[in-house]
Design a protein around this motif. Structure first.
Motif, PDB file in Angstrom:
ATOM      1  N   LEU A 213       0.811  -1.213   0.000  1.00  0.00           N
ATOM      2  CA  LEU A 213       0.000   0.000   0.000  1.00  0.00           C
ATOM      3  C   LEU A 213       0.846   1.266   0.000  1.00  0.00           C
ATOM      4  O   LEU A 213       0.379   2.329   0.408  1.00  0.00           O
ATOM      5  CB  LEU A 213      -0.932  -0.021   1.212  1.00  0.00           C
ATOM      6  N   LEU A 214       2.100   1.158  -0.471  1.00  0.00           N
ATOM      7  CA  LEU A 214       3.000   2.309  -0.535  1.00  0.00           C
ATOM      8  C   LEU A 214       3.232   2.915   0.849  1.00  0.00           C
ATOM      9  O   LEU A 214       3.415   4.125   0.990  1.00  0.00           O
ATOM     10  CB  LEU A 214       2.458   3.363  -1.510  1.00  0.00           C
ATOM     11  N   ASP A 215       3.258   2.063   1.877  1.00  0.00           N
ATOM     12  CA  ASP A 215       3.469   2.545   3.234  1.00  0.00           C
ATOM     13  C   ASP A 215       4.900   3.056   3.399  1.00  0.00           C
ATOM     14  O   ASP A 215       5.856   2.368   3.013  1.00  0.00           O
ATOM     15  CB  ASP A 215       3.228   1.416   4.244  1.00  0.00           C
ATOM     16  N   PHE A 249      -1.895   9.006  -5.560  1.00  0.00           N
ATOM     17  CA  PHE A 249      -1.112   7.841  -5.969  1.00  0.00           C
ATOM     18  C   PHE A 249       0.243   8.235  -6.556  1.00  0.00           C
ATOM     19  O   PHE A 249       1.277   7.680  -6.164  1.00  0.00           O
ATOM     20  CB  PHE A 249      -1.911   7.006  -6.968  1.00  0.00           C
ATOM     21  N   GLY A 250       0.251   9.173  -7.482  1.00  0.00           N
ATOM     22  CA  GLY A 250       1.511   9.538  -8.127  1.00  0.00           C
ATOM     23  C   GLY A 250       2.559  10.014  -7.148  1.00  0.00           C
ATOM     24  O   GLY A 250       3.694   9.480  -7.118  1.00  0.00           O
ATOM     25  N   HIS A 254       6.266   8.271  -6.091  1.00  0.00           N
ATOM     26  CA  HIS A 254       7.532   9.015  -6.083  1.00  0.00           C
ATOM     27  C   HIS A 254       8.193   8.944  -4.712  1.00  0.00           C
ATOM     28  O   HIS A 254       9.398   8.694  -4.590  1.00  0.00           O
ATOM     29  CB  HIS A 254       7.288  10.475  -6.463  1.00  0.00           C
ATOM     30  N   GLY A 255       7.416   9.163  -3.647  1.00  0.00           N
ATOM     31  CA  GLY A 255       7.977   9.143  -2.305  1.00  0.00           C
ATOM     32  C   GLY A 255       8.526   7.780  -1.928  1.00  0.00           C
ATOM     33  O   GLY A 255       9.593   7.673  -1.303  1.00  0.00           O
ATOM     34  N   PHE A 256       7.806   6.729  -2.314  1.00  0.00           N
ATOM     35  CA  PHE A 256       8.254   5.362  -2.023  1.00  0.00           C
ATOM     36  C   PHE A 256       9.595   5.094  -2.702  1.00  0.00           C
ATOM     37  O   PHE A 256      10.544   4.594  -2.086  1.00  0.00           O
ATOM     38  CB  PHE A 256       7.190   4.380  -2.515  1.00  0.00           C
ATOM     39  N   LEU A 257       9.689   5.453  -3.984  1.00  0.00           N
ATOM     40  CA  LEU A 257      10.928   5.229  -4.728  1.00  0.00           C
ATOM     41  C   LEU A 257      12.052   6.129  -4.211  1.00  0.00           C
ATOM     42  O   LEU A 257      13.213   5.701  -4.129  1.00  0.00           O
ATOM     43  CB  LEU A 257      10.696   5.467  -6.217  1.00  0.00           C
ATOM     44  N   ASP A 258      11.729   7.363  -3.841  1.00  0.00           N
ATOM     45  CA  ASP A 258      12.743   8.262  -3.276  1.00  0.00           C
ATOM     46  C   ASP A 258      13.357   7.666  -2.021  1.00  0.00           C
ATOM     47  O   ASP A 258      14.582   7.726  -1.825  1.00  0.00           O
ATOM     48  CB  ASP A 258      12.127   9.621  -2.923  1.00  0.00           C
TER      49      ASP A 258
END
Length: 388
Positions: A213-215, A249-250, A254-258
């Motif tokens: 869930l992109l936590d 979502f977008g 980005h934050g998850f990948l950062d």
């Protein structure tokens, strides 16, 4: 009579776990570190991360007999078909030679209507693997991917030592219940485990059923986990949890990948979009059990959202694939080690026609096999994101 050697269960002989919690019975492997677990009280996440998908005991020995004491916890839903028992896979030099299932432990039955939980407690169980070759060999015991497992004791009839470092790369993967292994036949035959075997890498599986869930705490756990290769499979849980709309979502991606990049600035990082799931291709979540199917004795899922709400940013798998392709193309301009894989290349329309999803959400054992082989070819093969 065998002369048994007892080996302490430590990080030296356990792979794929973030940490070990000492419990009343023994040691509970966790796939998320304690700091991450403390930041979310969701029972779904707690259950998923304590099911040891990808976790295995790994050692070198000339033992002909192995005993493993375990305490399992099973969870069934009142009125639903019982879930199959977890499976332990014994691999010798990478080849599956035996399987076993545990009995005893705690059996919990949850009444979804009231939230009440009934627990029946049983004893610690001992799994026995005998008749092994007396030659020195690498042994791996893959723990059940779908059953909380506390490790109580390990005994062998010859000494055990850690497997020597053979320079295999470590692949850290995060995804949903499909990556966790739902409906796979056994823990070494989930699609990530199969792909890791074919790719010749060591798997750390952060597939978390219902919880991709992109936590931020998951991203930080990945940031802090040593890895040579990283992949994130994003989408289905965001849709079937009806967690966020396109506007959120977008930036969340980005934050998850950062965050991952903070700890792994140049590690090959592969973003994988969702595999085909017809109920959610163009229909938003939330997802739910199909109660008519449950009453008929089978488990199926359905999408309950309104397709008309797509215009207001409600997410579907089609929208998520488009957004992930856009985000990774944008970031790849400054990040040459970032890659994208369309999930439909792992399981698409033609695959669904041949191997439909039995419960409309999760692949069966044959589809796990196909997805593992496909991923190995696409990611580890020539020109793939993880090719040497």
């Amino acid at each position: 009579m065998n002369h048994w050697t007892t080996t302490p269960i430590t990080e030296d002989v356990l792979r794929g776990a973030a940490d070990l919690e000492r419990t009343e019975h023994g040691l509970l492997p966790h796939r998320l570190p304690a700091r991450a677990r403390a930041q979310c009280a969701d029972p779904q996440l707690a259950s998923a991360e304590s099911q040891p998908s990808g976790v295995r005991l790994s050692f070198r020995t000339s033992a002909t007999a192995i005993e493993l004491d375990v305490f399992r916890t099973t969870v069934d839903l009142l009125g639903f078909p019982p879930r199959p028992a977890g499976v332990y896979d014994l691999l010798v030099d990478g080849r599956l030679v035996a399987q076993a299932s545990a009995t005893g432990g705690d059996a919990r039955t949850v009444d979804m209507a009231t939230g009440a939980v009934e627990t029946r407690s049983g004893p610690v169980d001992t799994l026995r693997f005998t008749g092994l070759s007396p030659d020195a060999k690498d042994v791996a015991i893959w723990l059940p991917h779908n059953e909380r497992t506390e490790l109580v004791g390990l005994r062998t009839d010859a000494p055990v030592e850690p497997v020597p470092d053979r320079g295999r790369r470590v692949w850290l993967h995060h995804g949903s219940s499909i990556s966790h292994g739902s409906n796979a036949a056994s823990p070494s035959t989930t699609w990530p485990a199969l792909a890791a075997s074919l790719g010749g890498v060591e798997l750390v599986n952060l597939g978390l059923g219902g919880s991709a869930l992109l936590d931020p705490f998951t991203a930080r756990a990945m940031r802090d986990t040593p890895a040579d290769l990283i992949s994130v499979k994003i989408g289905i849980n965001v849709v079937n949890a009806d967690l966020m709309r396109l506007r959120a979502f977008g930036p969340a991606v980005h934050g998850f990948l950062d965050t991952i990049r903070d700890g792994h600035p140049t590690t090959p990082l592969l973003v994988i979009s969702p595999v085909l799931c017809p109920i959610h291709e163009d229909t938003p979540g939330p997802g739910a059990f199909d109660l008519e199917a449950v009453r008929a004795g089978t488990v199926r899922f359905r999408a309950t959202g309104d397709p008309a709400e797509r215009a207001a940013g409600k997410l579907t798998l089609t929208a998520i694939r488009q957004e992930l392709a856009r985000i990774t193309a944008q970031r790849a301009a400054d990040d040459p080690h970032l890659h994208h894989l369309d999930g439909l290349a792992l399981y698409g329309e033609a695959d669904h026609a041949e191997l439909p999803l039995p419960d409309r959400l999760h692949p069966d054992a044959a589809t796990h096999q196909r997805m593992g082989e496909r991923f190995a070819k696409l990611a580890f093969g020539a020109g793939g994101a993880f090719a040497r």
